[in-house]
Design a protein around this motif. Sequence first.
Motif, PDB file in Angstrom:
ATOM      1  N   ASN A   1       0.828  -1.204   0.000  1.00  0.00           N
ATOM      2  CA  ASN A   1       0.000   0.000   0.000  1.00  0.00           C
ATOM      3  C   ASN A   1       0.862   1.254   0.000  1.00  0.00           C
ATOM      4  N   ALA A   2       1.886   1.273   0.842  1.00  0.00           N
ATOM      5  CA  ALA A   2       2.740   2.460   0.938  1.00  0.00           C
ATOM      6  C   ALA A   2       3.537   2.674  -0.349  1.00  0.00           C
ATOM      7  N   LEU A   3       4.219   1.654  -0.811  1.00  0.00           N
ATOM      8  CA  LEU A   3       5.035   1.787  -2.012  1.00  0.00           C
ATOM      9  C   LEU A   3       4.161   1.946  -3.258  1.00  0.00           C
ATOM     10  N   GLY A   4       3.084   1.165  -3.313  1.00  0.00           N
ATOM     11  CA  GLY A   4       2.179   1.262  -4.462  1.00  0.00           C
ATOM     12  C   GLY A   4       1.529   2.623  -4.577  1.00  0.00           C
ATOM     13  N   SER A   5       1.123   3.195  -3.456  1.00  0.00           N
ATOM     14  CA  SER A   5       0.518   4.528  -3.471  1.00  0.00           C
ATOM     15  C   SER A   5       1.520   5.583  -3.917  1.00  0.00           C
ATOM     16  N   LEU A   6       2.746   5.457  -3.437  1.00  0.00           N
ATOM     17  CA  LEU A   6       3.778   6.417  -3.828  1.00  0.00           C
ATOM     18  C   LEU A   6       4.057   6.338  -5.329  1.00  0.00           C
ATOM     19  N   ILE A   7       4.278   5.141  -5.827  1.00  0.00           N
ATOM     20  CA  ILE A   7       4.607   4.970  -7.244  1.00  0.00           C
ATOM     21  C   ILE A   7       3.409   5.301  -8.130  1.00  0.00           C
ATOM     22  N   ALA A   8       2.248   4.755  -7.800  1.00  0.00           N
ATOM     23  CA  ALA A   8       1.066   5.001  -8.639  1.00  0.00           C
ATOM     24  C   ALA A   8       0.641   6.465  -8.583  1.00  0.00           C
ATOM     25  N   GLY A   9       0.736   7.094  -7.411  1.00  0.00           N
ATOM     26  CA  GLY A   9       0.382   8.511  -7.299  1.00  0.00           C
ATOM     27  C   GLY A   9       1.311   9.383  -8.120  1.00  0.00           C
ATOM     28  N   PHE A  10       2.612   9.102  -8.048  1.00  0.00           N
ATOM     29  CA  PHE A  10       3.578   9.858  -8.849  1.00  0.00           C
ATOM     30  C   PHE A  10       3.313   9.643 -10.336  1.00  0.00           C
ATOM     31  N   ALA A  11       3.094   8.393 -10.727  1.00  0.00           N
ATOM     32  CA  ALA A  11       2.806   8.094 -12.135  1.00  0.00           C
ATOM     33  C   ALA A  11       1.521   8.782 -12.581  1.00  0.00           C
ATOM     34  N   ALA A  12       0.531   8.829 -11.711  1.00  0.00           N
ATOM     35  CA  ALA A  12      -0.749   9.442 -12.072  1.00  0.00           C
ATOM     36  C   ALA A  12      -0.618  10.945 -12.260  1.00  0.00           C
ATOM     37  N   VAL A  13       0.100  11.620 -11.369  1.00  0.00           N
ATOM     38  CA  VAL A  13       0.251  13.066 -11.532  1.00  0.00           C
ATOM     39  C   VAL A  13       1.080  13.370 -12.780  1.00  0.00           C
ATOM     40  N   TRP A  14       2.086  12.549 -13.063  1.00  0.00           N
ATOM     41  CA  TRP A  14       2.887  12.702 -14.276  1.00  0.00           C
ATOM     42  C   TRP A  14       2.012  12.469 -15.508  1.00  0.00           C
ATOM     43  N   LEU A  15       1.214  11.398 -15.488  1.00  0.00           N
ATOM     44  CA  LEU A  15       0.340  11.101 -16.622  1.00  0.00           C
ATOM     45  C   LEU A  15      -0.691  12.202 -16.826  1.00  0.00           C
ATOM     46  N   GLY A  16      -1.183  12.769 -15.726  1.00  0.00           N
ATOM     47  CA  GLY A  16      -2.100  13.901 -15.833  1.00  0.00           C
ATOM     48  C   GLY A  16      -1.462  15.070 -16.583  1.00  0.00           C
ATOM     49  N   GLU A  17      -0.211  15.338 -16.274  1.00  0.00           N
ATOM     50  CA  GLU A  17       0.518  16.398 -16.988  1.00  0.00           C
ATOM     51  C   GLU A  17       0.698  16.057 -18.456  1.00  0.00           C
ATOM     52  N   VAL A  18       1.070  14.817 -18.740  1.00  0.00           N
ATOM     53  CA  VAL A  18       1.291  14.396 -20.127  1.00  0.00           C
ATOM     54  C   VAL A  18       0.004  14.535 -20.937  1.00  0.00           C
ATOM     55  N   VAL A  19      -1.087  14.046 -20.391  1.00  0.00           N
ATOM     56  CA  VAL A  19      -2.364  14.133 -21.088  1.00  0.00           C
ATOM     57  C   VAL A  19      -2.776  15.589 -21.269  1.00  0.00           C
ATOM     58  N   ALA A  20      -2.578  16.403 -20.243  1.00  0.00           N
ATOM     59  CA  ALA A  20      -2.949  17.819 -20.336  1.00  0.00           C
ATOM     60  C   ALA A  20      -2.137  18.534 -21.401  1.00  0.00           C
ATOM     61  N   ARG A  21      -0.886  18.197 -21.534  1.00  0.00           N
ATOM     62  CA  ARG A  21      -0.042  18.862 -22.543  1.00  0.00           C
ATOM     63  C   ARG A  21      -0.434  18.462 -23.952  1.00  0.00           C
ATOM     64  N   SER A  22      -1.100  17.336 -24.096  1.00  0.00           N
ATOM     65  CA  SER A  22      -1.514  16.916 -25.435  1.00  0.00           C
ATOM     66  C   SER A  22      -2.862  17.517 -25.826  1.00  0.00           C
ATOM     67  N   VAL A  23      -3.510  18.188 -24.896  1.00  0.00           N
ATOM     68  CA  VAL A  23      -4.822  18.797 -25.156  1.00  0.00           C
ATOM     69  C   VAL A  23      -4.637  20.095 -25.935  1.00  0.00           C
TER      70      VAL A  23
END
Length: 130
Positions: free
Chosen positions: A108-130
């Motif tokens: 839970n701790a490691l998964g939340s850290l990695i998935a949360g970081f990946a999600a915020v990064w992916l949010g930026e990537v998707v937003a930049r493609s808009v």
Amino acid sequence: MLDALQKTLLVGVGGFLGANARYWLGLWMISRYGTSFPWATFVINVSGAFVLGFFLTVGIERFFPSSATALTLIFAVGFLGAYTTFSTFEYETLHLIRTGALLPAFGNALGSLIAGFAAVWLGEVVARSV
């Protein structure tokens, strides 16, 4: 220009909506996946990280210049502030440790850290493609 009371009310409206979204999504996740692992908190935190990364990167003032401050207060501060669940995540991880579920706690701790970081990064990537 918004005054302090208006800003507070906007954050409050967003917070009300975000807290209720968290509550209802949490209930649905628990009814579907149970409570042996805190999937509801995990999904809420990761999805909140994605949406915040997307929202702040898109730059709402680009699309709504006259209401960017209000929308940021309602959505980024109010809604997402109430929707994400860091304190719950910490408590649930501690509970897993106390009950001897060390591997799920670590996951839970490691998964939340990695998935949360990946999600915020992916949010930026998707937003930049808009």
